[in-house]
Design an enzyme around this catalytic site. Structure first.
Site, mmCIF file in Angstrom:
data_model
loop_
_atom_site.group_PDB
_atom_site.id
_atom_site.type_symbol
_atom_site.label_atom_id
_atom_site.label_comp_id
_atom_site.label_asym_id
_atom_site.label_seq_id
_atom_site.Cartn_x
_atom_site.Cartn_y
_atom_site.Cartn_z
ATOM 1 N N GLY A 11 0.781 -1.240 0.000
ATOM 2 C CA GLY A 11 0.000 0.000 0.000
ATOM 3 C C GLY A 11 0.810 1.285 0.000
ATOM 4 O O GLY A 11 0.329 2.313 0.477
ATOM 5 N N ARG A 64 -14.759 -15.580 -10.707
ATOM 6 C CA ARG A 64 -14.360 -14.168 -10.789
ATOM 7 C C ARG A 64 -15.591 -13.267 -10.800
ATOM 8 O O ARG A 64 -15.574 -12.167 -10.249
ATOM 9 C CB ARG A 64 -13.532 -13.922 -12.069
ATOM 10 C CG ARG A 64 -12.137 -14.483 -11.997
ATOM 11 C CD ARG A 64 -11.276 -13.989 -13.156
ATOM 12 N NE ARG A 64 -9.999 -14.690 -13.168
ATOM 13 C CZ ARG A 64 -8.941 -14.335 -12.458
ATOM 14 N NH1 ARG A 64 -8.989 -13.269 -11.687
ATOM 15 N NH2 ARG A 64 -7.818 -15.032 -12.511
ATOM 16 N N MET A 89 -3.699 -6.912 -7.522
ATOM 17 C CA MET A 89 -3.109 -7.929 -8.385
ATOM 18 C C MET A 89 -4.109 -8.984 -8.860
ATOM 19 O O MET A 89 -3.729 -10.130 -9.123
ATOM 20 C CB MET A 89 -1.916 -8.583 -7.672
ATOM 21 C CG MET A 89 -0.843 -7.596 -7.237
ATOM 22 S SD MET A 89 -0.244 -6.485 -8.548
ATOM 23 C CE MET A 89 1.061 -7.478 -9.246
ATOM 24 N N ARG A 90 -5.379 -8.615 -8.991
ATOM 25 C CA ARG A 90 -6.390 -9.530 -9.542
ATOM 26 C C ARG A 90 -6.816 -9.049 -10.914
ATOM 27 O O ARG A 90 -6.972 -7.837 -11.134
ATOM 28 C CB ARG A 90 -7.644 -9.572 -8.652
ATOM 29 C CG ARG A 90 -7.445 -10.125 -7.282
ATOM 30 C CD ARG A 90 -7.144 -11.593 -7.268
ATOM 31 N NE ARG A 90 -8.228 -12.414 -7.804
ATOM 32 C CZ ARG A 90 -8.093 -13.712 -8.054
ATOM 33 N NH1 ARG A 90 -6.936 -14.316 -7.859
ATOM 34 N NH2 ARG A 90 -9.113 -14.411 -8.515
ATOM 35 N N ASN A 106 -5.422 2.692 -13.038
ATOM 36 C CA ASN A 106 -4.445 1.692 -12.587
ATOM 37 C C ASN A 106 -3.051 2.300 -12.713
ATOM 38 O O ASN A 106 -2.805 3.125 -13.590
ATOM 39 C CB ASN A 106 -4.534 0.438 -13.465
ATOM 40 C CG ASN A 106 -3.542 -0.635 -13.041
ATOM 41 O OD1 ASN A 106 -3.425 -0.955 -11.861
ATOM 42 N ND2 ASN A 106 -2.793 -1.174 -13.990
ATOM 43 N N HIS A 108 0.939 1.098 -13.270
ATOM 44 C CA HIS A 108 1.746 -0.058 -13.682
ATOM 45 C C HIS A 108 3.207 0.373 -13.747
ATOM 46 O O HIS A 108 3.510 1.455 -14.280
ATOM 47 C CB HIS A 108 1.268 -0.574 -15.043
ATOM 48 C CG HIS A 108 2.014 -1.781 -15.504
ATOM 49 N ND1 HIS A 108 1.784 -3.046 -14.982
ATOM 50 C CD2 HIS A 108 3.002 -1.920 -16.413
ATOM 51 C CE1 HIS A 108 2.601 -3.899 -15.562
ATOM 52 N NE2 HIS A 108 3.358 -3.253 -16.427
ATOM 53 N N ASP A 144 -3.414 -4.270 -18.430
ATOM 54 C CA ASP A 144 -2.435 -3.186 -18.578
ATOM 55 C C ASP A 144 -2.599 -2.423 -19.884
ATOM 56 O O ASP A 144 -1.619 -1.938 -20.461
ATOM 57 C CB ASP A 144 -1.003 -3.723 -18.413
ATOM 58 C CG ASP A 144 -0.776 -4.297 -17.021
ATOM 59 O OD1 ASP A 144 -1.376 -3.776 -16.063
ATOM 60 O OD2 ASP A 144 -0.019 -5.273 -16.896
ATOM 61 N N ALA A 172 9.037 7.179 -8.256
ATOM 62 C CA ALA A 172 8.347 7.927 -9.321
ATOM 63 C C ALA A 172 6.844 7.676 -9.259
ATOM 64 O O ALA A 172 6.041 8.588 -9.471
ATOM 65 C CB ALA A 172 8.907 7.524 -10.681
#
Ligand code: GAR
Length: 215
Positions: A11, A64, A89-90, A106, A108, A144, A172
């Site tokens: 987190g 899911r 991470m799902r 999101n 990445h 992604d 960053a």
């Protein structure tokens, strides 16, 4: 704007978002933090900031779809208008992603569209790239992928390994995600034809944030 943050781990990005929301005049606040892992360190980060938390353990769901339905229910109940994935991470179902289209961000740890998926830092080193970085983007069903709000470029330095590179990129990330969130909550990042158009005081600005590596 009421924000829901989805986490799976320590987190640190969540912490950066919490600090951003505490800035005077910031137009968003975190209404709920949801973790799919009961032991996620980020839960304590949220609790320390007085933010409601919820564990929705994916292991307790057989599909899911049912997991995502519970996630959606919790976000809606909390009045969430924007979802921020912060080390979540799902893989989400198309139905969930479509419902939150242009309302879910999101982060990445690569310069997308390069190095989607996992083990990104080792893969960047293996590829011999000299610059990598991080990306904040709106979520789309393909992993992604999605309209890019902002990116930060981070150099690969001689002697780097996956850990040192990850640490430099993480610094960053902690600058980039708050910046991107600010643009979105202020309505200054609009999706137009699967690209994000940024506005700053009526003028277009670049979405790039170049973060120097030096400490
Ligand atoms: C961050 O580096 C984030 O970019 C990455 O997980 C880490 C979470 O750290 N996310 C992904 O790889 C998603 N594809 P944090 O829990 O300390 O924020």
């Amino acid at each position: 704007m009421r924000i829901g943050v989805l986490i799976s781990g320590r987190g640190s990005n969540l912490k950066a978002l919490i600090e951003a929301c505490e800035e005077p005049g910031f137009r968003g606040r975190i209404a709920l933090v949801i973790s799919n892992r009961p032991g996620a360190g980020g839960l304590a980060v949220a609790e320390a900031a007085g933010i409601p938390t919820l564990v929705i353990d994916h292991k307790e769901f057989s599909t899911r779809e049912t997991f995502d339905a519970e996630l959606d229910r919790a976000l809606v109940n909390a009045g969430v208008e924007l979802v921020c994935n912060a080390g979540f991470m799902r893989i989400l179902t198309d139905g969930f992603v479509d419902k939150w289209r242009d309302r879910q961000l999101n982060i990445h740890p690569s310069l997308l569209p390069a190095f989607k998926g996992l083990h990104v830092h080792q893969r960047a080193l293996d590829a011999g790239v000299k610059i990598t970085g991080c990306t904040v983007h709106f979520v789309r069903p393909e992993m992604d992928e999605g309209p890019i709000v902002a990116q930060a470029a981070v150099p690969v330095l001689p002697g780097d390994n996956a850990e040192t590179l990850a640490a430099r990129i993480l610094e960053a990330e902690h600058k980039l995600y708050p910046l991107a969130l600010k643009l979105v909550v202020e309505g200054r990042a609009r999706v137009v034809g699967e690209h994000v158009v940024l506005d700053h005081d009526g003028e277009a600005v670049t979405g790039s944030l170049f973060v120097p590596a030096e400490k």
